[in-house]
Design a protein around this motif. Structure first.
Motif, mmCIF file in Angstrom:
data_model
loop_
_atom_site.group_PDB
_atom_site.id
_atom_site.type_symbol
_atom_site.label_atom_id
_atom_site.label_comp_id
_atom_site.label_asym_id
_atom_site.label_seq_id
_atom_site.Cartn_x
_atom_site.Cartn_y
_atom_site.Cartn_z
ATOM 1 N N ARG B 128 0.793 -1.271 0.068
ATOM 2 C CA ARG B 128 -0.004 -0.074 -0.101
ATOM 3 C C ARG B 128 0.819 1.112 -0.086
ATOM 4 O O ARG B 128 1.751 1.087 0.352
ATOM 5 C CB ARG B 128 -0.988 -0.123 1.047
ATOM 6 N N HIS B 132 -2.811 6.756 3.657
ATOM 7 C CA HIS B 132 -3.981 6.380 4.087
ATOM 8 C C HIS B 132 -3.667 5.361 5.317
ATOM 9 O O HIS B 132 -4.792 4.694 5.921
ATOM 10 C CB HIS B 132 -5.081 6.113 3.101
ATOM 11 N N LEU B 133 -2.639 5.110 5.545
ATOM 12 C CA LEU B 133 -2.464 4.277 6.912
ATOM 13 C C LEU B 133 -3.006 5.208 8.247
ATOM 14 O O LEU B 133 -3.033 6.180 7.974
ATOM 15 C CB LEU B 133 -0.899 3.919 6.990
ATOM 16 N N GLU B 137 -0.627 2.370 12.233
ATOM 17 C CA GLU B 137 0.236 1.725 11.202
ATOM 18 C C GLU B 137 1.332 2.349 10.838
ATOM 19 O O GLU B 137 2.402 1.707 10.516
ATOM 20 C CB GLU B 137 -0.919 1.596 10.121
ATOM 21 N N LEU E 11 -12.846 1.874 1.911
ATOM 22 C CA LEU E 11 -11.672 2.360 1.527
ATOM 23 C C LEU E 11 -10.802 1.453 1.061
ATOM 24 O O LEU E 11 -10.288 0.829 1.845
ATOM 25 C CB LEU E 11 -11.119 3.254 2.747
ATOM 26 N N SER E 33 -5.369 -0.508 16.694
ATOM 27 C CA SER E 33 -4.753 0.065 15.417
ATOM 28 C C SER E 33 -5.482 -0.379 14.209
ATOM 29 O O SER E 33 -5.174 -1.570 13.889
ATOM 30 C CB SER E 33 -3.214 0.017 15.529
ATOM 31 N N SER E 35 -8.216 -0.308 13.035
ATOM 32 C CA SER E 35 -9.733 -0.922 13.066
ATOM 33 C C SER E 35 -10.821 0.227 12.687
ATOM 34 O O SER E 35 -11.999 -0.324 12.430
ATOM 35 C CB SER E 35 -10.324 -1.148 14.633
ATOM 36 N N GLY E 36 -10.403 1.377 12.143
ATOM 37 C CA GLY E 36 -11.403 2.315 11.590
ATOM 38 C C GLY E 36 -12.029 3.606 12.567
ATOM 39 O O GLY E 36 -12.988 4.248 12.105
ATOM 40 N N LYS E 37 -11.192 3.565 13.350
ATOM 41 C CA LYS E 37 -11.479 4.755 14.467
ATOM 42 C C LYS E 37 -11.451 6.109 13.753
ATOM 43 O O LYS E 37 -12.445 6.930 13.634
ATOM 44 C CB LYS E 37 -10.924 4.651 15.665
ATOM 45 N N SER E 39 -11.337 6.560 10.531
ATOM 46 C CA SER E 39 -12.165 6.905 9.626
ATOM 47 C C SER E 39 -13.452 7.260 9.753
ATOM 48 O O SER E 39 -14.223 8.180 9.314
ATOM 49 C CB SER E 39 -12.212 5.424 8.732
ATOM 50 N N GLU E 158 -7.447 10.380 19.897
ATOM 51 C CA GLU E 158 -6.150 10.058 20.626
ATOM 52 C C GLU E 158 -5.577 11.410 21.127
ATOM 53 O O GLU E 158 -4.604 11.458 20.941
ATOM 54 C CB GLU E 158 -5.208 9.282 19.675
ATOM 55 N N HIS E 191 -6.823 4.664 23.019
ATOM 56 C CA HIS E 191 -6.375 3.105 23.453
ATOM 57 C C HIS E 191 -6.209 2.909 25.063
ATOM 58 O O HIS E 191 -5.948 1.787 25.435
ATOM 59 C CB HIS E 191 -4.960 3.035 22.891
HETATM 60 N N1 LIG Z 1 -8.418 6.626 2.150
HETATM 61 C C1 LIG Z 1 -8.036 5.419 2.380
HETATM 62 N N2 LIG Z 1 -7.828 4.433 1.378
HETATM 63 C C2 LIG Z 1 -7.472 3.230 1.521
HETATM 64 N N3 LIG Z 1 -7.435 2.700 3.039
HETATM 65 C C3 LIG Z 1 -7.574 3.487 3.951
HETATM 66 C C4 LIG Z 1 -7.939 4.837 4.044
HETATM 67 N N4 LIG Z 1 -7.966 5.528 4.938
HETATM 68 C C5 LIG Z 1 -7.883 4.394 6.051
HETATM 69 N N5 LIG Z 1 -7.534 3.100 5.368
HETATM 70 C C6 LIG Z 1 -7.116 1.965 6.050
HETATM 71 O O1 LIG Z 1 -8.416 1.576 6.816
HETATM 72 C C7 LIG Z 1 -7.825 1.179 7.946
HETATM 73 C C8 LIG Z 1 -8.589 2.003 9.168
HETATM 74 O O2 LIG Z 1 -8.057 2.979 9.335
HETATM 75 P P1 LIG Z 1 -8.039 4.240 10.535
HETATM 76 O O3 LIG Z 1 -7.132 5.182 10.195
HETATM 77 O O4 LIG Z 1 -9.515 4.542 10.586
HETATM 78 O O5 LIG Z 1 -7.728 3.302 11.823
HETATM 79 P P2 LIG Z 1 -7.461 3.833 13.247
HETATM 80 O O6 LIG Z 1 -8.438 2.832 13.922
HETATM 81 O O7 LIG Z 1 -7.735 4.990 13.452
HETATM 82 O O8 LIG Z 1 -6.036 3.071 13.707
HETATM 83 P P3 LIG Z 1 -5.010 3.962 14.581
HETATM 84 O O9 LIG Z 1 -5.399 3.555 16.229
HETATM 85 O O10 LIG Z 1 -3.630 3.428 14.211
HETATM 86 O O11 LIG Z 1 -5.012 5.435 14.274
HETATM 87 C C9 LIG Z 1 -6.513 1.021 8.035
HETATM 88 O O12 LIG Z 1 -6.089 -0.209 7.874
HETATM 89 C C10 LIG Z 1 -6.271 2.075 6.907
HETATM 90 O O13 LIG Z 1 -4.914 1.763 6.546
#
Ligand SMILES: Nc1ncnc2c1ncn2[C@@H]1O[C@H](COP(=O)(O)OP(=O)(O)OP(=O)(O)O)[C@@H](O)[C@H]1O
Ligand SMILES: Nc1ncnc2c1ncn2[C@@H]1O[C@H](COP(=O)(O)OP(=O)(O)OP(=O)(O)O)[C@@H](O)[C@H]1O
Ligand code: MOO
Ligand SMILES: [Mg+2]
Ligand SMILES: [Mg+2]
Lengths: 233, 357, 236, 236, 357
Positions: B128, B132-133, B137, E11, E33, E35-37, E39, E158, E191
């Motif tokens: 990837r 968008h990680l 990540e 996504l 980490s 999990s989509g929070k 997003s 966070e 977290h």
């Molecule tokens: N625009 C995008 N395109 C593709 N994948 C995406 C996009 N945005 C997020 N993702 C993927 O979606 C998943 C959820 O991402 P998100 O940022 O919501 O996680 P999170 O729960 O906030 O994690 P963390 O605690 O690590 O911040 C991740 O695997 C991320 O890589």
């Protein structure tokens, strides 16, 4: 064989292209022409341009290169002549009687008089000289719009930006959207001439033959077709 | 490995003036937000040139302002995990990970790459782009990238802050292994007492740009006198322990910690292994007579040596248990009930599971 | 039929088109390394004479093209100091050659290219370059693997500006290397020549259309490349 | 003494200098709002016709200046559709006026200004704009308080390019509004005039020096402003 | 306040499909980490338009893909604290803080500004540019900036991760006050079990883009069955408690928690006040007979109801204490020693200080 290279004033393009074609057919020798402003060509010749023939749009630049002994004096002659005319947009083609003290100012009616830039463009210099000689320069001096070249001056008239313009007859004749409303007397300005010469550095064996052809009766109708007066005898 | 640092640097109103030397292993930088931890890391990484001072690694001069000697950052090979990730946006996750590989001799092997990737749980992300990680990540990729650059010194600035506890708990042992198995020394910035206890051989306490204390993790993280950066909840005693020969019951290990003998759960330990235990003050109960029938395996005799008030209505009671100092936090009400006085013999009750690292 | 006749190009015109493309492409590519260097120096350098360099780079923009052409003629002409030097030591001749046209176009487009690249360099997040250095990348590697890919959109923008400028440039070119068909007569010069004679308008218009079409194609291509580059950078 | 004489400028030359400064400054300032709009549309817009707009913006770069001047004349001349319209409804006249010179310079510098600004806009971190929106800032406010300050270096770069171009531009200007001393004869046109007469070299050189000095001053000023703006942005 | 959310969004390889509704107060988003929070937060903030679904606040439609209604981000007034700070680089710290003030009616008052600045400890930074703030300083400014925008809903991703524990402990009560005193509802990604326990009224557990569970903090954070995102160390029981009328000894308060009565240290509590207590499984000792002379004030009778192995050599013992379920983690060795069997009466020993929030 190497082509004969001619450096010629840009306004000669149509006529000289035809002449060059004719020479090429007749002699079998190739010729190539570089058309640009006489000033640029003169400076390029000074810088060692690989040209054989120079045709300037006025005496000044030919004198300039002559002064640096860049031409063969014996090959120099005046090739062509032109006439200076007053033009107006076709829509308003009332003739103007050009003579001593004629009323140019009134005819302009507040508009601009388009001509070549009076300090630099040959046609502009001739035009200014003529107007001075006729005693009307001071009355219209403020109304002059000096164009970069004769063609631009003509454009201003053909697009009705300016009600009158001073251009060469050759340019005016070919443009249907302008009408010649008067011709300046030959006596009112220095002769309009296109001098031609072979460059000192030219080693091309055909250069002289080309020059002769350009001055020959065979070329004459081709120049005249574009409105030039052929001065070469 | 000896890292020898002595630097002075001004940043507008803030000034840093720190000297220390660190042996191999993990040295933790511990201090409050804005105390200058990142600035120190930046000086070591070569991103700031200090106003004055020197940095030497094993006698090799990295910076010496006196002789104007400065090794450029890329020749230092001090790979850095930044607080903000700093992934290369135009490279994929895999390319980010392998970036340092171009420059390391010998480059990281496939096996090592796979191990790091597996451990950080980033295998599904490899192809990837980084944009968008998620926050966690990104940070995991940044850690992997630094590890795979095979650095001479690893600088880590709050590397785990963006991770969930479970993920942290997974990565910590790997860093421990890195510390124990490779010779890469690590300078580790963290706010987490748990992390520092588990990882650090040596702790530098930084306050307002100055080194206020430094020493072994045990000395630095133990009450009384540990830093203001340690929350009440985490305050306690850190002691070094050695696993003793196997017990008859294999589910339990006995360790010698200072003058104490403690029992821990878990068979994974080998006799002779050294551990660091953190006993939070809030995890110790006091008893005036030896309690019976209690699930706690560790009931230690000691003598009360002092008390210090700790917040409202609580006190930290210091004990001397066979020469090892422990601190127990109890309410003033309990203290009154137990009629605690200095010199009194007491029993400290510590749950076995509380000693889990 | 009449329309098609009007659009039909003469051999000489085809030659001018090919020459223009060659000149513009060479001008763009040949000036790129120097433009990169200049942009780096201006964006990052803290040396004495930086303002001077900056002024020098902008000179072709400030001067009327004819003046630039004259200066080139004086410096790089057959009799000029630089021209003589280059001819003697590298065999490279500019005067009245297509190479000279390319030089003139490169010079005229240079400030545009440098500005674009410089702006991109200034927008690069220095922290990424620092991170690369801590991973062992020398400044040259950092430039090649981090800076360069990140400034690609700016480089492409600079290249297209330079190319477009080269397609439209004639003042300096015609002054420096004249207007010799097949050697130095570019599309723009041909258009200019048409405007200088009676009845040349339709010829000028026709060639202008050709020039616009070619440049637009280049523009579209560059946009597409820039978008692709930007997409790689932002990862979308 | 002789040197000073040579440097002494005639009244007409002073007039040309003043005019050039006025024309360049007006061209630069007047085209700024439009350039900003165009740059925003090109950088952010996803509308149909974006490529067309992009091509249109670049046109003055691609076309020989004479052609641009010619087109301006046809459109904005006294008899041109736009010119007639503007004269009737706003009283604004371009033909043979200094305003026309400014228009020509603005048009010629437009692609340079737009490209600079566009490049800066594309470099803006969209996440900051998003953050501003969540704090209650409408798109217009976001633009004014976040985007605009962040692209200031690009705007300044674009303005100086446009200004410098205006100082050097003469092909389109002279074609559109001729060369009327005191009204449309800019410094460039005056320099050009000198180059067209034998022996005019020293005059051309003198005015070129003036032009270069003025532009350099503007350039230094812009660099200083851009550095100040960039410093504010990076907070150093 | 009712926030009603039901969204589906893809996504690339990741897909989010979540529906929940939240009342006022603080709703925590808890998940590992990736999990989509973030997003989800982005969808609510208006930075991503979901493929499908709706978001409503108090009946007002914020998004409804069916009717294509979308309120633009700035009209939502959902101020967001981002994981990466996102301070405006061209504005000073003060200007950053006051940014939202231009758009809020009525704007934050001077008193409020001073309170926020004081609490976040950023007064010395006010005149500074943001570029060289430390990681924690940046995040504190970002929090202040969001608070002073007077939002209708506060989205926090966070927010405290970059802060040291001591600073966290200082800011948490302020967020609590914010929750209790203002009506601003907060969606809080974290977290940290500590943070969530202390702040959240409701917890949403997210795993791989799906809501796996949601409910009160007590239900969600209590063993057995709490999320994989909770580390072993933090696992335990969360119970709601009410402060009972004053005790004779003012240094202690008695609280009713479920069927239990517990003692806490501290006079700061008012009778009737509601608290949330977290009792980590590792903080409970078991005794087969009532221990005497112990510093622990809370010795609770209960009946053992079950055991579940927890890692190697440890088990989680579930107790029923007057109808309230508690979990205690002990070693299997202790379990054997105490001969624990289901149905057996036991005493749970909890230190008073362990109940400190
Ligand atoms: N625009 C995008 N395109 C593709 N994948 C995406 C996009 N945005 C997020 N993702 C993927 O979606 C998943 C959820 O991402 P998100 O940022 O919501 O996680 P999170 O729960 O906030 O994690 P963390 O605690 O690590 O911040 C991740 O695997 C991320 O890589
Ligand atoms: N370039 C700079 N100019 C001025 N002040 C600076 C600069 N860099 C850092 N500071 C200040 O120096 C102090 C120390 O910053 P530093 O980033 O080292 O802190 P830190 O210990 O890493 O904090 P955190 O845990 O919050 O990341 C801070 O108050 C910061 O604002
Ligand atoms: O050939 Mo000219 O220089 O246009 O009169
Ligand atoms: Mg830091
Ligand atoms: Mg996130």
């Amino acid at each position: 064989a190497e082509k004969v290279t001619v450096f010629a004033a840009a306004s000669l393009k149509n006529a000289l292209d035809a002449v060059n074609d004719a020479w090429q057919q007749q002699s079998g020798h190739a010729v190539t022409a570089s058309y640009a402003a006489s000033s640029a060509l003169a400076k390029q010749i000074e810088a060692g341009a690989p040209a054989d023939i120079f045709i300037s749009a006025d005496l000044a630049w030919m004198d300039y290169v002559a002064g640096k002994t860049l031409i063969r004096e014996d090959s120099r002659s005046t090739l062509l002549g032109n006439r200076l005319v007053l033009v107006a947009p076709a829509a308003d083609a009332r003739p103007v009687e050009i003579g001593e003290g004629f009323d140019l100012k009134t005819r302009l009616a507040g508009g601009k008089l388009a001509m070549g830039a009076v300090d630099s463009v040959p046609a502009g210099k001739y035009g200014k000289a003529a107007l001075e000689k006729l005693g009307v320069w001071s009355s219209v001096e403020k109304d002059v719009a000096g164009a970069e070249n004769v063609r631009a001056a003509l454009l201003l008239v053909s697009k009705s930006e300016a009600p009158l313009g001073i251009v060469y007859e050759t340019d005016a004749a070919a443009d249907p959207s302008v009408k010649i409303v008067g011709t300046f007397p030959e006596s009112s300005h220095p002769p309009i001439v296109y001098p031609i010469a072979i460059l000192s550095e030219s080693t091309h064996p055909e250069a002289a033959a080309y020059l002769d052809f350009v001055r020959s009766p065979a070329a004459k109708p081709l120049f005249e077709a574009q409105g030039f007066t052929v001065l070469a005898k | 490995m000896t890292l020898d640092v002595s630097v002075r640097h001004r940043l507008d109103a803030f000034s840093l003036d720190i000297a220390f030397s660190a042996e191999g292993g993990i040295t933790a930088l511990f201090g409050r937000s804005g105390s200058g931890k990142t600035s120190l890391i930046r000086i070591l990484a070569g991103l700031i040139r200090p106003d004055e001072g020197h940095v030497r690694l094993d006698g090799e001069t990295i910076i010496d302002t006196a002789s104007k000697a400065v090794t450029p950052p890329h020749r230092r090979r001090f790979a850095t995990v930044f607080q903000e990730g700093r992934l290369f946006p135009h490279l994929s996750v895999r390319q980010n990970l392998l970036y340092g590989r171009w420059f390391s001799r010998p480059p990281a092997e496939t096996g090592e790459i796979e191990r790091v990737v597996g451990l950080l749980g980033i295998a599904p992300l490899l192809a990837r782009p980084t944009a968008h990680l998620s926050g966690g990540e990104k940070q995991r990729v940044a850690i992997g990238r630094a590890l795979l650059a095979r650095p001479r010194l690893l600088l880590m600035d709050e590397p785990l802050a963006a991770l969930d506890d479970a993920r942290k708990a997974e990565i910590l042992p790997y860093l421990e292994r890195l510390r124990d198995e490779t010779a890469i020394p690590i300078l580790y910035v963290s706010h987490s007492v748990t992390e520092v206890t588990q990882l650090a051989d040596r702790v530098l306490m930084i306050e307002n740009g100055r080194l206020t204390a430094s020493g072994t993790a045990s000395d630095m993280l133990s009450l009384p006198g540990s830093s203001a950066a340690i929350s009440r909840r985490e305050a306690g005693t850190v002691i070094e322990a050695t696993v003793l020969p196997h017990q008859p019951d294999p589910r339990i290990v006995k360790v010698a910690a200072g003058g104490l003998t403690l029992f821990l759960a878990g068979t994974a330990r080998q006799p002779g292994q050294r551990l660091r235990l953190r006993i939070a003050a809030r995890d110790i109960l006091l008893a005036t007579k030896r309690p019976e029938g209690l699930s706690a395996l560790n009931i230690i005799e000691g003598v009360m040596t002092g008390m210090a008030p700790c917040g409202q209505d609580q006190i930290d009671v210091t004990l001397d248990c066979a020469g090892t100092r422990l601190t127990a936090r109890i309410t003033t009400v309990s203290a009154d009930m137990l009629a605690l006085t200095s010199g009194m013999p007491v029993h400290a009750v510590i749950k076995t599971v509380a000693l889990d690292p | 039929m009449a329309t098609l006749d009007w659009l039909a190009l003469s051999d000489a015109e085809w030659t001018a088109i090919r020459l223009s493309l060659k000149v513009s492409a060479v001008a763009m590519l040949a000036s790129l390394p120097l433009a990169l260097l200049a942009a780096m120096a201006l964006a990052r350098g803290r040396f004495w004479g930086r303002s001077l360099l900056n002024g020098l780079v902008h000179l072709p923009l400030i001067l009327p093209p004819v003046v630039t052409g004259f200066l080139l003629l004086i410096l790089f002409g057959r009799r000029g100091p630089v021209g003589t030097f280059l001819e003697t030591y590298t065999g490279l001749v500019f005067s009245f050659r297509w190479t000279g046209a390319a030089l003139a176009c490169a010079v005229m487009g240079f400030p545009l290219m440098v500005r674009s690249i410089r702006l991109s360099i200034e927008a690069v997040d220095g922290r990424l370059e620092q991170a690369a250095a801590t991973l062992g990348a020398s400044p040259a590697w950092v430039f090649a693997t981090i800076t360069l890919p990140l400034i690609l959109p700016g480089i492409i923008a600079g290249m297209i500006l330079s190319f477009a400028k080269a397609m439209g440039e004639f003042g300096a070119t015609i002054t420096f290397v004249s207007n010799i068909p097949g050697e130095t007569q570019t599309l723009s010069a041909a258009i200019y020549t048409f405007t200088q004679v009676p009845g040349g308008d339709s010829g000028a218009l026709r060639l202008t259309l050709v020039s616009v079409v070619l440049s637009m194609a280049a523009l579209l291509l560059s946009e597409w490349l820039a978008t692709a580059a930007a997409r790689r950078v932002s990862g979308t």
